[in-house]
Design a protein around this motif. Structure first.
Motif, mmCIF file in Angstrom:
data_model
loop_
_atom_site.group_PDB
_atom_site.id
_atom_site.type_symbol
_atom_site.label_atom_id
_atom_site.label_comp_id
_atom_site.label_asym_id
_atom_site.label_seq_id
_atom_site.Cartn_x
_atom_site.Cartn_y
_atom_site.Cartn_z
ATOM 1 N N VAL A 68 0.862 -1.185 0.000
ATOM 2 C CA VAL A 68 0.000 0.000 0.000
ATOM 3 C C VAL A 68 0.898 1.235 0.000
ATOM 4 C CG1 VAL A 68 -1.771 1.290 1.243
ATOM 5 C CG2 VAL A 68 -1.825 -1.225 1.242
ATOM 6 N N VAL A 69 0.695 2.106 -1.000
ATOM 7 C CA VAL A 69 1.555 3.270 -1.173
ATOM 8 C C VAL A 69 0.698 4.529 -1.258
ATOM 9 C CG1 VAL A 69 3.366 4.340 -2.566
ATOM 10 C CG2 VAL A 69 3.182 1.835 -2.481
ATOM 11 N N GLU A 70 0.994 5.495 -0.427
ATOM 12 C CA GLU A 70 0.319 6.787 -0.512
ATOM 13 C C GLU A 70 0.951 7.631 -1.608
ATOM 14 O OE1 GLU A 70 -1.659 8.818 3.221
ATOM 15 O OE2 GLU A 70 0.339 8.087 3.763
ATOM 16 N N ALA A 71 0.122 8.247 -2.438
ATOM 17 C CA ALA A 71 0.620 9.149 -3.482
ATOM 18 C C ALA A 71 -0.496 10.086 -3.890
ATOM 19 C CB ALA A 71 1.127 8.367 -4.688
ATOM 20 N N ASP A 72 -0.136 11.314 -4.184
ATOM 21 C CA ASP A 72 -1.104 12.348 -4.542
ATOM 22 C C ASP A 72 -0.669 12.979 -5.858
ATOM 23 O OD1 ASP A 72 -2.650 14.735 -4.741
ATOM 24 O OD2 ASP A 72 -2.902 14.771 -2.570
ATOM 25 N N VAL A 73 -1.605 13.140 -6.787
ATOM 26 C CA VAL A 73 -1.272 13.712 -8.090
ATOM 27 C C VAL A 73 -0.756 15.139 -7.979
ATOM 28 C CG1 VAL A 73 -2.801 12.275 -9.500
ATOM 29 C CG2 VAL A 73 -3.696 14.347 -8.418
ATOM 30 N N LYS A 74 -1.009 15.801 -6.855
ATOM 31 C CA LYS A 74 -0.524 17.166 -6.661
ATOM 32 C C LYS A 74 0.847 17.210 -5.989
ATOM 33 C CE LYS A 74 -5.247 18.940 -6.362
ATOM 34 N NZ LYS A 74 -6.260 19.608 -5.502
ATOM 35 N N ASP A 75 1.414 16.045 -5.693
ATOM 36 C CA ASP A 75 2.703 15.952 -5.021
ATOM 37 C C ASP A 75 3.654 15.124 -5.885
ATOM 38 O OD1 ASP A 75 4.900 15.452 -3.426
ATOM 39 O OD2 ASP A 75 3.750 14.941 -1.627
ATOM 40 N N ALA A 76 4.509 15.810 -6.661
ATOM 41 C CA ALA A 76 5.386 15.135 -7.620
ATOM 42 C C ALA A 76 6.319 14.134 -6.946
ATOM 43 C CB ALA A 76 6.191 16.165 -8.408
ATOM 44 N N SER A 77 6.832 14.481 -5.774
ATOM 45 C CA SER A 77 7.774 13.576 -5.101
ATOM 46 C C SER A 77 7.078 12.287 -4.673
ATOM 47 C CB SER A 77 8.419 14.267 -3.897
ATOM 48 O OG SER A 77 7.444 14.605 -2.922
ATOM 49 N N SER A 78 5.811 12.395 -4.244
ATOM 50 C CA SER A 78 5.074 11.187 -3.853
ATOM 51 C C SER A 78 4.780 10.313 -5.065
ATOM 52 C CB SER A 78 3.774 11.547 -3.128
ATOM 53 O OG SER A 78 2.782 12.033 -4.021
ATOM 54 N N LEU A 79 4.525 10.943 -6.217
ATOM 55 C CA LEU A 79 4.288 10.173 -7.445
ATOM 56 C C LEU A 79 5.534 9.409 -7.862
ATOM 57 C CD1 LEU A 79 2.220 12.689 -9.619
ATOM 58 C CD2 LEU A 79 1.370 10.726 -8.314
ATOM 59 N N GLN A 80 6.685 10.066 -7.761
ATOM 60 C CA GLN A 80 7.919 9.400 -8.155
ATOM 61 C C GLN A 80 8.264 8.273 -7.174
ATOM 62 O OE1 GLN A 80 10.733 12.078 -9.751
ATOM 63 N NE2 GLN A 80 12.434 10.634 -9.718
ATOM 64 N N GLN A 81 7.991 8.508 -5.900
ATOM 65 C CA GLN A 81 8.226 7.474 -4.900
ATOM 66 C C GLN A 81 7.340 6.262 -5.180
ATOM 67 O OE1 GLN A 81 10.530 7.361 -2.590
ATOM 68 N NE2 GLN A 81 9.856 5.393 -1.735
ATOM 69 N N MET A 82 6.086 6.513 -5.535
ATOM 70 C CA MET A 82 5.167 5.425 -5.897
ATOM 71 C C MET A 82 5.643 4.692 -7.137
ATOM 72 S SD MET A 82 1.255 5.718 -7.322
ATOM 73 C CE MET A 82 1.800 6.854 -8.608
#
Length: 428
Positions: A68-82
């Motif tokens: 389970v991975v948290e990621a938000d389309v408004k947060d580029a770093s979270s998208l790359q981490q995902m």
């Protein structure tokens, strides 16, 4: 960033949304069948865990080990981490014109393949224009329209091309959709409606975009396949109007690829809706006219988005269809191919005689909008995992027909509920 050992094969991004949740149900059996690892992602970890809990309770599966991975389309770093934690990202977060580009960018940066179910020509063609080279250099495949729009039409044309055994000049598609029995309530989710509203509102973006993406025109062949507005098709027993979805634009991108890279004759295409009753044609025409007019203005778009059931004749709602309605829905897509039994030496050669060969393909399936779409999407991801050596180049942005033409995806789809068949012609 995740190491290779931490990666799973597939992450479903947007797993708490309507399509994403259906994809979670579908991936259970597919993961066992194909031996793949998977995870889910979205912006709220508690809601993601709730999805897993619901699916586990309804299926009896133990999903405790699912990533389970948290990621938000408004947060580029979270998208790359995902993206760094998957080999292929299955993106179910739309409308893609607003949320898709950031996810594609994160996937390319992370070296992760990306598939989605976009039916938005502006988004798909912009991504091809701006990201193809970067994806190719990174060895990443970006493939959109991997669902009901537009795998049946695009890979159906590939299937027809392979079976035609001659020079195929044109393909007309006729889409019939319906339910096996009367249903109460909607059978399409609001997210699809939202994409349609914004796609039509920004239709004027396509011409300048295509002039940049495709500066050279495809060769013109005779007879030219003309677009018809309303006509009766006696062979398929129904009235036909132009199909407003993305199928034609996707198919033409594949045909351009085949011509430029495979030296194949580009097939002319037109796409239609097949409607059985005159009353339905009239009702659809009225709703369509209202939709077109309102989509041109901000206040009109607000009305369309606020009252989807009213403006879709009850077909679309914020809640989406019930499981019962999804199971009762179906599609039949007929592809009528016309050309010549004789094959000329060069793809640009012109035939002197009128077409003398016809082949008709039928593609059919149940629960097309969500169940089948989710399965198609996941099988597309598995195909990239297993058969990237049969795909174009070493990466890039492609329509599904061009991306999967030489893979076994058509056979896999046929095994999993999307049936491909050649219809017998008169005299057979």
């Amino acid at each position: 960033m995740a190491s290779q050992g931490d990666k799973v094969d597939i992450i479903v991004f947007g797993a708490t949304g309507f399509t994403g949740k259906v994809a979670v149900y579908k991936i259970l059996n597919l993961a066992k069948e194909k031996g793949i690892t998977w995870g889910i992602s979205g912006r709220n970890k508690d809601k993601l865990n709730d999805v897993l809990k619901e699916v586990a309770e309804k299926t009896g599966e133990d999903l405790a080990a699912v990533k389970v991975v948290e990621a938000d389309v408004k947060d580029a770093s979270s998208l790359q981490q995902m993206a760094s934690q998957a080999r292929v990202l299955v993106n179910c977060v739309g409308p893609y014109r607003f949320y898709g580009e950031a996810v594609v960018s994160a996937c390319i940066a992370s070296g992760t393949h990306h598939v989605d179910v976009s039916g938005e020509p502006q988004y798909m063609e912009k991504i091809q224009l701006e990201y193809h080279k970067a994806a190719e250099e990174k060895g990443v495949y970006i493939v959109s329209a991997c669902g009901f729009d537009s795998i049946p039409a695009d890979l159906g044309t590939v299937f027809l091309m392979n079976k035609f055994q001659g020079d195929l000049n044109s393909v007309e598609t006729y889409l019939e959709s319906g339910t096996t029995e009367p249903v109460q309530g909607a059978f399409v989710h609001y997210g699809t409606w939202e994409s349609m509203v914004y796609g039509l509102a920004h239709y004027n973006e396509l011409r300048p975009l295509r002039q940049k993406l495709f500066p050279d025109r495809l060769p013109q062949f005779t007879p030219k396949l003309k677009r018809r507005l309303l006509f009766k098709n006696k062979e398929f027993d129904g009235w036909c109007v132009p199909f407003p979805g993305s199928d034609r634009s996707v198919m033409l991108r594949s045909q351009r690829y085949f011509f430029e890279h495979e030296k194949l004759r580009p097939v002319q295409v037109q796409t239609y809706l097949l409607i059985k009753s005159v009353f339905s044609v009239f009702a659809l025409g009225i709703l369509g006219l209202i939709f077109v007019v309102l989509s041109k203005f901000q206040c009109g778009r607000n009305l369309l988005l606020k009252y989807p059931q009213l403006f879709s004749g009850g077909a679309i709602s914020h809640e989406g269809p019930s499981v019962e309605n999804m199971k009762k829905s179906y599609i039949n897509l007929m592809l009528f191919g016309e050309g010549w039994a004789e094959k000329l030496a060069e793809p640009t050669d012109q035939h002197d005689l009128p077409p003398n060969k016809h082949v008709t393909v039928k593609i059919s399936g149940e629960d097309p909008f969500y169940g089948l779409t989710s399965l198609i999407l996941l099988l597309s991801a598995v195909t990239i995992l297993r058969e990237s050596d049969k795909m174009p180049g070493r990466g890039g942005v492609y329509p599904p027909g061009a991306a999967f033409a030489k893979t076994t995806l058509i056979e896999e789809l046929d095994k999993h509920g999307l049936k491909f068949e050649i219809l017998p012609s008169e005299g057979d």
